[in-house]
Design an enzyme around this catalytic site. Structure first.
Site, PDB file in Angstrom:
ATOM      1  N   ASP A 142       0.804  -1.223   0.000  1.00 16.62           N
ATOM      2  CA  ASP A 142       0.000   0.000   0.000  1.00 16.62           C
ATOM      3  C   ASP A 142       0.834   1.269   0.000  1.00 16.62           C
ATOM      4  O   ASP A 142       1.647   1.493   0.894  1.00 16.62           O
ATOM      5  CB  ASP A 142      -0.920  -0.010   1.223  1.00 16.62           C
ATOM      6  CG  ASP A 142      -1.956   1.090   1.175  1.00 16.62           C
ATOM      7  OD1 ASP A 142      -2.259   1.582   0.078  1.00 16.62           O
ATOM      8  OD2 ASP A 142      -2.468   1.451   2.254  1.00 16.62           O
ATOM      9  N   GLU A 201      -0.993   4.070  -0.177  1.00 14.18           N
ATOM     10  CA  GLU A 201      -2.070   5.023   0.072  1.00 14.18           C
ATOM     11  C   GLU A 201      -2.389   5.168   1.561  1.00 14.18           C
ATOM     12  O   GLU A 201      -1.571   5.647   2.323  1.00 14.18           O
ATOM     13  CB  GLU A 201      -3.303   4.615  -0.754  1.00 14.18           C
ATOM     14  CG  GLU A 201      -4.319   5.724  -0.906  1.00 14.18           C
ATOM     15  CD  GLU A 201      -5.720   5.306  -0.508  1.00 14.18           C
ATOM     16  OE1 GLU A 201      -6.612   6.159  -0.603  1.00 14.18           O
ATOM     17  OE2 GLU A 201      -5.924   4.157  -0.105  1.00 14.18           O
ATOM     18  N   ARG A 261      -1.144  -0.739  -4.279  1.00 18.02           N
ATOM     19  CA  ARG A 261      -2.209   0.264  -4.248  1.00 18.02           C
ATOM     20  C   ARG A 261      -1.601   1.651  -4.441  1.00 18.02           C
ATOM     21  O   ARG A 261      -0.809   2.115  -3.629  1.00 18.02           O
ATOM     22  CB  ARG A 261      -3.013   0.198  -2.948  1.00 18.02           C
ATOM     23  CG  ARG A 261      -4.182   1.192  -2.938  1.00 18.02           C
ATOM     24  CD  ARG A 261      -5.268   0.861  -1.932  1.00 18.02           C
ATOM     25  NE  ARG A 261      -4.871   1.052  -0.557  1.00 18.02           N
ATOM     26  CZ  ARG A 261      -5.727   1.055   0.485  1.00 18.02           C
ATOM     27  NH1 ARG A 261      -7.022   0.876   0.261  1.00 18.02           N
ATOM     28  NH2 ARG A 261      -5.282   1.199   1.712  1.00 18.02           N
ATOM     29  N   GLU A 320     -15.605   2.428  -2.452  1.00 18.18           N
ATOM     30  CA  GLU A 320     -15.600   3.037  -1.124  1.00 18.18           C
ATOM     31  C   GLU A 320     -16.077   4.487  -1.125  1.00 18.18           C
ATOM     32  O   GLU A 320     -16.000   5.168  -0.102  1.00 18.18           O
ATOM     33  CB  GLU A 320     -14.175   2.975  -0.538  1.00 18.18           C
ATOM     34  CG  GLU A 320     -13.142   3.688  -1.391  1.00 18.18           C
ATOM     35  CD  GLU A 320     -11.712   3.480  -0.911  1.00 18.18           C
ATOM     36  OE1 GLU A 320     -11.522   2.941   0.192  1.00 18.18           O
ATOM     37  OE2 GLU A 320     -10.793   3.866  -1.651  1.00 18.18           O
ATOM     38  N   ASP A 372     -14.304   4.551   4.765  1.00 18.08           N
ATOM     39  CA  ASP A 372     -14.267   5.607   3.757  1.00 18.08           C
ATOM     40  C   ASP A 372     -15.660   5.851   3.187  1.00 18.08           C
ATOM     41  O   ASP A 372     -16.056   7.001   2.953  1.00 18.08           O
ATOM     42  CB  ASP A 372     -13.293   5.240   2.634  1.00 18.08           C
ATOM     43  CG  ASP A 372     -11.933   5.893   2.816  1.00 18.08           C
ATOM     44  OD1 ASP A 372     -11.891   7.114   3.038  1.00 18.08           O
ATOM     45  OD2 ASP A 372     -10.918   5.189   2.739  1.00 18.08           O
ATOM     46  N   ASP A 380      -6.165   3.325   9.909  1.00 18.47           N
ATOM     47  CA  ASP A 380      -5.532   4.087   8.846  1.00 18.47           C
ATOM     48  C   ASP A 380      -6.369   5.339   8.601  1.00 18.47           C
ATOM     49  O   ASP A 380      -7.246   5.678   9.393  1.00 18.47           O
ATOM     50  CB  ASP A 380      -5.318   3.247   7.580  1.00 18.47           C
ATOM     51  CG  ASP A 380      -6.626   2.814   6.909  1.00 18.47           C
ATOM     52  OD1 ASP A 380      -7.700   3.326   7.278  1.00 18.47           O
ATOM     53  OD2 ASP A 380      -6.563   1.957   6.019  1.00 18.47           O
TER      54      ASP A 380
END
Length: 690
Positions: free
Chosen positions: A241, A243, A309, A401, A429, A600
């Site tokens: 990831d 992000e 990602r 999301e 999200d 996160d």
């Protein structure tokens, strides 16, 4: 920072050197041609990127105005839907179609199992996740509360708990591969698959189980069949990831992220660390060689299949400046550089092969509607042309999301129908976007109650049903979200069966251990059979996900308001302080009841937007919010007392000020995202230490 100029782009010098020498040179790519092509790509696509973001803002302004004009009135759902259709927020459902994605690895297309998401900046975690393709079921039960038995006694191996583990795993074997004992005693078992020295391989529901036979091992020695361990094929796929789980705000951070991605693609990433007083070095696990009953040899991958990602369309980054002096859209930069790195795998230049079908797998988050999905498709076309890759080499995973995506999911999938390999839901999200989109409609119900809202259930069901209707089964992953509590494995084992039962052939887990335990569910539930169930395929109407979770009144008690604000403030501060001060984008953060949860930026988005919503509608006052933030700062300080790197949350600390901004400036944040403020404060923190 020192910069070099290439084709009008002003690039951080270290990053440019990394790309030229570590990425392009092994590919035989001409540097000058690459940078000119990159500059041309930017000239064509940056204006489109900016126009899409402007479209987001324009839609939000129209929605805000519509709600304000109807303030005090009960929302009429038919009128609301007609309005959203009229402004283009809702688009017509596409005619029936089937995705055409080709060259998809089995782990994604035809297998069902757990998925990990790991911050790419943490080399040790990245290696652990990549190596989590195989995991010890003995260890997973021994070390967690998934085993309903007394905890292990300190001071070495607890034989009583070990015996309980063996008994539990025997139950699993008896249920999953009946007749397994025959394979150990010279008989036949229909699940028996292959052997290697010290191991027998079985298969069930497309997943492998290895019995490790070792009469000299302390556990194997006491076992009548000399079984020293039972190893499950666990995390079939892992998302590295760039992000939500990392804090990357400048060229230094991005270079570290790209270097780690290159390390796992090239196969030479290592990490040395101290554990138990010893220095250990971790590297990628090799493939596993087996002998089939016919005597032929074959290998199974030793590692998860890796996605990467990228960031979404919103943020920019100072690592590369454009000809007009503006920062490059970070999502475009990620697409080009991570694909260029992954091209080394396509060319077979690494120690190990990630994709055995010659594909590159990129998860694209936070897209709003089919226009933005189509832009991602155009971007990936351009990246393939730049790198000389065949069309649709770069596959896409669509994170379902954002509200405009879940409301138009079929059209979003159609926009990437030739390269889609993954859809997934993201409750936090999605909820953060729900609150921000409908911010002016009225006060929201309490955050915990939102989880039980009808739109959530419809959203989750639509993700699976629309994916199946578009032909994703057998070609792509249909995923579910994270189990956030890594220390509560008994609860996970009891509750996370809902994901495979819903027809999802993957779901996120917080650790390699959790992946091994969750793999048990995929042995118990044949997901691809579930996907044939007509009930799973029934698509709930879009109307159900357009019901805003509004409170029927603002008569929350003072105690309820205080409790809600405290819960939001504590979670917000606990996450922000690590992000701003230590550049930690994902970690186990104690919640208000001291339960460690994997957090996160998505968690932050919902908490900050919920508080901003209650402020806007007078459910809470600024003084009440500040009181909660101040008191919860003391609690977060106490929770982090054992961290030598921790800096206390004082009113003057940058982390505390960032947390305040996220709430009090929440209304003006684009789609309620936290990144703009987090990046600004983190950059300021880094500058203060320079």
């Amino acid at each position: 920072m020192d910069r070099v100029e290439r084709s009008g782009l002003k690039i951080d010098a270290t990053l440019a050197g990394f790309i030229d020498n570590e990425v392009l040179a092994p590919l035989g790519q001409d540097s000058a041609r690459f940078w000119q092509g990159f500059a041309d790509l930017i000239e064509r696509l940056v204006p489109v990127n900016r126009a899409l973001l402007a479209r987001r803002d324009a839609l939000q302004e129209q929605i805000d105005a519509w709600h304000l004009a109807r303030a005090g009135k009960v929302l009429d759902q038919a009128e609301y839907k007609a309005f959203l259709t009229g402004i283009g927020y809702l688009v017509p459902e596409p005619a029936p179609f089937t995705v055409t994605t080709q060259n998809v690895d089995a782990e994604i297309a035809t297998m069902a199992g757990p998925q990990l998401v790991v911050p790419v900046l943490n080399a040790r975690f990245l290696l652990n996740a990549a190596n989590a393709r195989w995991g010890s079921l003995y260890d997973a039960y021994y070390g967690t509360d998934a085993l309903d038995a007394p905890a292990a006694r300190p001071g070495g191996y607890d034989e009583a708990r070990g015996a309980a583990v063996v008994a539990k795993v025997r139950e699993f074997l008896n249920e999953t591969i009946p007749g397994w004992e025959a394979a150990l005693t010279g008989g036949e078992c229909p699940h028996s698959y292959a052997t290697r020295e010290g191991g027998i391989l079985f298969m069930n529901n497309g997943l492998h189980i290895e019995l490790v036979i070792d009469p000299e091992h302390p556990v194997g020695k006491s076992d009548p069949l000399h079984i020293a361990d039972v190893v499950l094929e666990s995390a079939l796929t892992t998302i590295a990831d760039l992000e939500d789980s990392i804090a990357a705000v400048d060229a230094e951070d991005k270079l570290a992220a790209y270097a780690n991605w290159l390390g796992v693609i090239r196969g030479d990433l290592t990490d040395t660390f101290e554990k138990g007083g010893k220095h250990l070095t971790r590297a990628l696990a090799p493939d596993r060689e087996w002998t089939a009953p016919s005597g032929s040899k074959f290998t199974l991958p030793g590692r998860s299949l890796l996605f990467v990602r990228n960031v979404g369309h919103l943020m920019t980054n100072p690592a590369i400046l454009l000809s007009d002096g503006s920062e490059i859209p970070e999502g475009i930069m990620d697409a080009v550089i991570t694909s260029a790195i992954s091209a080394q795998d396509v060319k077979g230049l690494g120690k190990y092969q990630n994709s055995r079908t010659g594909s590159i797998y990129i998860v694209k988050p936070k897209m709003h509607g089919p226009e933005e999905a189509a832009f991602t498709n155009t971007l990936f076309d351009a990246v393939e042309d730049l790198l000389g890759l065949p069309r649709q080499t770069v596959k896409v995973g669509v994170m379902d999301e954002e509200r405009r995506t879940s409301a138009n999911l079929g059209a979003c999938i159609e926009a990437v129908k030739d390269r889609i390999v993954f859809i997934n839901t993201g409750f936090l999200d999605r909820t953060g976007d729900e609150i921000h989109t409908s911010m002016r409609a009225g006060p929201m119900i309490r955050k915990g109650a939102i989880k039980a809202s009808g739109w959530i259930s419809a959203y989750e069901k639509r993700n699976v049903a629309i994916g199946l209707a578009c032909g994703l089964s057998g070609r792509a992953q249909i995923g579910k979200g994270m189990w956030a509590a890594p220390d509560r494995m008994a609860a996970m084992m009891a509750e996370k069966t809902v994901h495979p039962k819903a027809g999802a052939n993957t779901a996120w887990v917080p650790s390699p251990t959790a992946a091994t335990l969750h793999a048990v569910h995929y042995h118990q539930i044949a997901v691809f059979d579930v996907q044939q169930d007509a009930a799973i395929k029934a698509v709930p109407p879009v109307d159900e996900i357009l019901v805003i979770p509004l409170a029927t009144g603002t008569n929350f008690s003072e105690a309820e308001v205080r409790e809600e604000l405290d819960n939001n403030a504590q979670g917000l501060l606990g996450y922000v302080v690590r992000w701003i001060d230590q550049s930690v984008g994902c970690s186990k953060v104690p919640d208000i009841t001291d339960v460690g949860l994997m957090e996160d930026r998505a968690t932050l988005r919902i908490s900050s937007q919920h508080m901003a919503n209650w402020l806007l509608h007078g459910v809470a006052t600024r003084d009440q919010v500040m009181d909660s933030l101040t008191r919860m700062a003391a609690k977060v300080d106490a929770q982090n007392a054992g961290d030598p790197l921790y800096e206390k949350l004082t009113p003057d600390s940058m982390a505390f000020q960032a947390a305040c901004d996220l709430v009090f400036k929440g209304l003006e944040q684009p789609n309620g995202y936290t990144e703009p403020l987090l990046h600004a404060w983190r950059q300021k923190k880094k500058q203060s230490r320079a």
